[in-house]
Design a protein around this motif. Structure first.
Motif, PDB file in Angstrom:
ATOM      1  N   SER A   1      -8.184  -4.621   3.868  1.00 37.84           N
ATOM      2  CA  SER A   1      -7.422  -4.928   2.496  1.00 37.84           C
ATOM      3  C   SER A   1      -8.123  -4.056   1.665  1.00 37.84           C
ATOM      4  N   GLY A   2      -7.372  -3.544   0.719  1.00 39.31           N
ATOM      5  CA  GLY A   2      -7.890  -2.653  -0.281  1.00 39.31           C
ATOM      6  C   GLY A   2      -6.936  -1.868  -1.108  1.00 39.31           C
ATOM      7  N   PRO A   3      -7.065  -1.296  -1.982  1.00 40.51           N
ATOM      8  CA  PRO A   3      -6.056  -0.610  -2.958  1.00 40.51           C
ATOM      9  C   PRO A   3      -5.631   0.701  -2.251  1.00 40.51           C
TER      10      PRO A   3
ATOM     11  N   SER B   1      -5.866   0.046   2.670  1.00 39.04           N
ATOM     12  CA  SER B   1      -5.054  -1.027   3.409  1.00 39.04           C
ATOM     13  C   SER B   1      -4.627  -0.224   4.752  1.00 39.04           C
ATOM     14  N   ARG B   2      -5.099  -0.571   5.975  1.00 39.42           N
ATOM     15  CA  ARG B   2      -4.884  -0.032   7.111  1.00 39.42           C
ATOM     16  C   ARG B   2      -4.671  -0.935   8.334  1.00 39.42           C
ATOM     17  N   LEU B   3      -4.069  -0.502   9.392  1.00 40.56           N
ATOM     18  CA  LEU B   3      -4.096  -1.266  10.671  1.00 40.56           C
ATOM     19  C   LEU B   3      -4.520  -0.567  11.636  1.00 40.56           C
ATOM     20  N   TYR B   4      -5.512  -0.935  12.509  1.00 41.68           N
ATOM     21  CA  TYR B   4      -5.985  -0.244  13.473  1.00 41.68           C
ATOM     22  C   TYR B   4      -6.066  -1.149  14.955  1.00 41.68           C
ATOM     23  N   GLU B   5      -5.755  -0.427  16.289  1.00 42.08           N
ATOM     24  CA  GLU B   5      -5.188  -1.036  17.219  1.00 42.08           C
ATOM     25  C   GLU B   5      -6.308  -0.724  18.439  1.00 42.08           C
ATOM     26  N   THR B   6      -6.897  -1.767  19.287  1.00 46.00           N
ATOM     27  CA  THR B   6      -7.591  -1.350  20.358  1.00 46.00           C
ATOM     28  C   THR B   6      -6.991  -2.089  21.761  1.00 46.00           C
ATOM     29  N   THR B   7      -6.991  -1.215  22.762  1.00 47.96           N
ATOM     30  CA  THR B   7      -6.350  -1.700  23.945  1.00 47.96           C
ATOM     31  C   THR B   7      -7.453  -1.804  25.089  1.00 47.96           C
ATOM     32  N   ASP B   8      -8.673  -1.442  24.732  1.00 46.89           N
ATOM     33  CA  ASP B   8     -10.014  -1.363  25.694  1.00 46.89           C
ATOM     34  C   ASP B   8     -11.109  -2.196  25.462  1.00 46.89           C
TER      35      ASP B   8
ATOM     36  N   LEU C   1      -5.818   4.556  14.771  1.00 44.95           N
ATOM     37  CA  LEU C   1      -4.857   3.952  13.328  1.00 44.95           C
ATOM     38  C   LEU C   1      -3.262   4.287  13.757  1.00 44.95           C
ATOM     39  N   VAL C   2      -2.739   2.970  13.559  1.00 43.66           N
ATOM     40  CA  VAL C   2      -1.328   2.817  13.832  1.00 43.66           C
ATOM     41  C   VAL C   2      -0.561   2.829  12.660  1.00 43.66           C
ATOM     42  N   PHE C   3      -0.950   2.352  11.318  1.00 45.71           N
ATOM     43  CA  PHE C   3      -0.398   2.099  10.327  1.00 45.71           C
ATOM     44  C   PHE C   3      -0.986   2.165   9.036  1.00 45.71           C
ATOM     45  N   THR C   4      -0.744   2.706   7.941  1.00 44.53           N
ATOM     46  CA  THR C   4      -1.301   2.920   6.647  1.00 44.53           C
ATOM     47  C   THR C   4      -0.412   2.426   5.496  1.00 44.53           C
ATOM     48  N   ASN C   5      -1.002   1.506   4.591  1.00 40.55           N
ATOM     49  CA  ASN C   5      -0.191   1.233   3.354  1.00 40.55           C
ATOM     50  C   ASN C   5       0.958   2.127   2.942  1.00 40.55           C
ATOM     51  N   PRO C   6       2.208   2.039   3.144  1.00 38.44           N
ATOM     52  CA  PRO C   6       3.235   2.904   2.695  1.00 38.44           C
ATOM     53  C   PRO C   6       3.256   3.087   1.107  1.00 38.44           C
ATOM     54  N   ASP C   7       2.577   2.321   0.194  1.00 30.07           N
ATOM     55  CA  ASP C   7       2.799   2.413  -1.185  1.00 30.07           C
ATOM     56  C   ASP C   7       1.701   3.128  -1.660  1.00 30.07           C
ATOM     57  N   ALA C   8       0.758   3.705  -0.732  1.00 34.21           N
ATOM     58  CA  ALA C   8      -0.549   4.274  -1.178  1.00 34.21           C
ATOM     59  C   ALA C   8      -0.082   5.515  -2.132  1.00 34.21           C
TER      60      ALA C   8
ATOM     61  N   PHE D   1      -1.687  -3.247  -1.943  1.00 32.58           N
ATOM     62  CA  PHE D   1      -2.847  -4.019  -1.581  1.00 32.58           C
ATOM     63  C   PHE D   1      -2.467  -4.970  -0.552  1.00 32.58           C
ATOM     64  N   TRP D   2      -2.723  -4.966   0.805  1.00 31.37           N
ATOM     65  CA  TRP D   2      -2.726  -5.595   1.891  1.00 31.37           C
ATOM     66  C   TRP D   2      -3.419  -7.089   1.679  1.00 31.37           C
ATOM     67  N   ASP D   3      -2.610  -8.111   2.150  1.00 30.58           N
ATOM     68  CA  ASP D   3      -3.294  -9.549   2.139  1.00 30.58           C
ATOM     69  C   ASP D   3      -3.364 -10.020   3.467  1.00 30.58           C
ATOM     70  N   GLY D   4      -2.766  -9.955   4.236  1.00 27.38           N
ATOM     71  CA  GLY D   4      -2.721 -10.559   5.603  1.00 27.38           C
ATOM     72  C   GLY D   4      -1.926 -10.010   6.711  1.00 27.38           C
ATOM     73  N   ILE D   5      -1.875 -10.562   7.849  1.00 25.13           N
ATOM     74  CA  ILE D   5      -1.046 -10.364   9.121  1.00 25.13           C
ATOM     75  C   ILE D   5      -0.897 -11.608   9.808  1.00 25.13           C
ATOM     76  N   LEU D   6       0.290 -11.471  10.233  1.00 18.55           N
ATOM     77  CA  LEU D   6       0.676 -12.873  10.977  1.00 18.55           C
ATOM     78  C   LEU D   6       1.908 -12.416  12.043  1.00 18.55           C
ATOM     79  N   PHE D   7       1.520 -12.841  13.365  1.00 16.66           N
ATOM     80  CA  PHE D   7       2.566 -12.639  14.459  1.00 16.66           C
ATOM     81  C   PHE D   7       3.328 -13.689  14.698  1.00 16.66           C
TER      82      PHE D   7
END
Length: 380
Positions: A115-117, A121-128, A135-142, A150-156
């Motif tokens: 979370s940050g301006p 605001s980014r999303l990272y993935e690990t599979t190991d 890095l799989v996704f960065t805030n598109p409004d940047a 500014f991202w606040d959270g993630i929910l599946f």
């Protein structure tokens, strides 16, 4: 064997004793890092986390697997119910990021959200198992200088469908026809487990409205319903993620430090909203509310938690609600009508039986006080 020299017997014995002693010390260090501190805060058994990072993300899974995340690009993982905590590799270029959210499915696969301006605001993935990250996704409004987002959270909602929610941006920054001057709460969605993301229908926001990234729990889901809490003490709810309804809660509001910080539902009807004013951690007014009709109406707790609260969760084992905040934790056996004090520690986030907080603090919930005889039966 060339290059081998004879070594005196006494020297060999000294070397062996030193080697054995070193191995013994290392073994002690390894074991101690996997134990509790021997201290507790109320029913919380304090763990040796091995970090001083401020922790705000935590995700408990079956089989003793638990993930935690926080400041300085910190990600922790345990595969044995917290006996041993692994300091994960730092994701690429993430050493200064604040990982407020973590979502995992097993010991190998997880996503961490910073979370940050703007592009912080980014999303990272690990599979190991967090040996490496992508890095799989960065805030598109940047790229929007006026509203970088500014991202606040993630929910599946399930293994494939997930949502990212953030602070409001101007409609001009979105791909939806909501008007250039409309303030909207941006929501990103995935249908493939987080590998790709697209913009979902945004929510119209009130002036000065936002969500909180205090514990990655301002959004909740249960039995097909989705709920989102805001700084205006509103709870927005939707059955399909498109048609959102608004309900007002009696939680504290009126400034940028108060509102709904966390939501949880034990089924599609019974839920709890907690919050207050984080700048007034001891203030107990407007810190908790409950609903028994799916969030259409909310009632203030008759006996509130003992201060600001940033996270709440249903404890199926004890048939009770647990809430935590910067001045402690509380428990409710009557679906949020009354709350009983548990401890006076400092906590940020929950994924039972775990709670995390500042300075690397991790606690595991132990035995809680017995249910008061006068507590109403959870059956509303």
């Amino acid at each position: 064997m060339y290059g081998l020299k004879a070594v005196p017997f006494t020297a060999v014995m000294i070397f062996m004793r030193k080697t054995i002693l070193l191995a013994f010390v290392c073994a002690l260090a390894f074991v101690s890092s996997g134990q509790t501190t021997g201290r507790s805060s109320g029913p919380w058994e304090l763990e040796v986390s091995g970090t001083t990072a401020g922790l705000r993300g935590v995700r408990a899974l079956s089989g003793g697997v638990v993930w935690a995340s926080g400041t300085g690009g910190t990600v922790l993982r345990s595969e044995d119910s917290g006996n041993e905590w692994q300091q994960c590799a730092t994701p690429p270029a993430a050493g200064k990021l604040d990982f407020r959210g973590v979502w995992a499915w097993d010991a190998q696969t997880a996503l961490v959200l910073s979370s940050g301006p703007g592009d912080q605001s980014r999303l990272y993935e690990t599979t190991d198992g967090c040996s490496s990250w992508k890095l799989v996704f960065t805030n598109p409004d940047a790229a929007n200088a006026k509203n970088p987002g500014f991202w606040d959270g993630i929910l599946f909602l399930d293994r494939q469908r997930g949502l990212i929610y953030g602070d409001p941006v101007l409609g001009a920054a979105r791909t939806h026809s909501v008007g250039e001057d409309a303030l909207v709460i941006p929501i990103q969605k995935t249908q493939d487990g987080g590998r790709t993301w697209t913009a979902a229908n945004p929510l119209k926001a009130l002036a000065g409205e936002s969500s909180f990234a205090a514990s990655n729990s301002a959004m909740a889901a249960n039995e097909g319903w989705i709920w989102l809490g805001t700084s205006k003490a509103r709870v927005l709810r939707s059955r399909d993620g498109a048609d959102w309804q608004s309900a007002q809660t009696p939680l504290a509001s009126g400034n940028d430090s108060s509102g709904v910080f966390s939501l949880a539902f034990r089924d599609q009807r019974h839920g709890i909203a907690v919050g207050g004013d984080y700048r007034k951690p001891e203030g107990a007014t407007g810190t908790a509310a409950y609903t028994s009709d799916g969030g259409e109406h909310w009632s203030a707790a008759g006996k509130s938690p003992h201060g600001f609260r940033s996270a709440v969760a249903w404890d199926a084992k004890n048939q009770a609600w647990i809430t935590v905040g910067s001045n402690g934790s509380d428990i409710s056996y009557d679906d949020g009508e009354t709350w009983q004090w548990l401890d006076g520690g400092s906590w940020n986030a929950l994924s039972l039986p775990w709670a995390v907080g500042p300075n690397g603090q991790i606690g595991k919930l132990g035995m809680v006080p017995a249910k008061p005889a006068a507590a109403a039966r959870v059956s509303r």
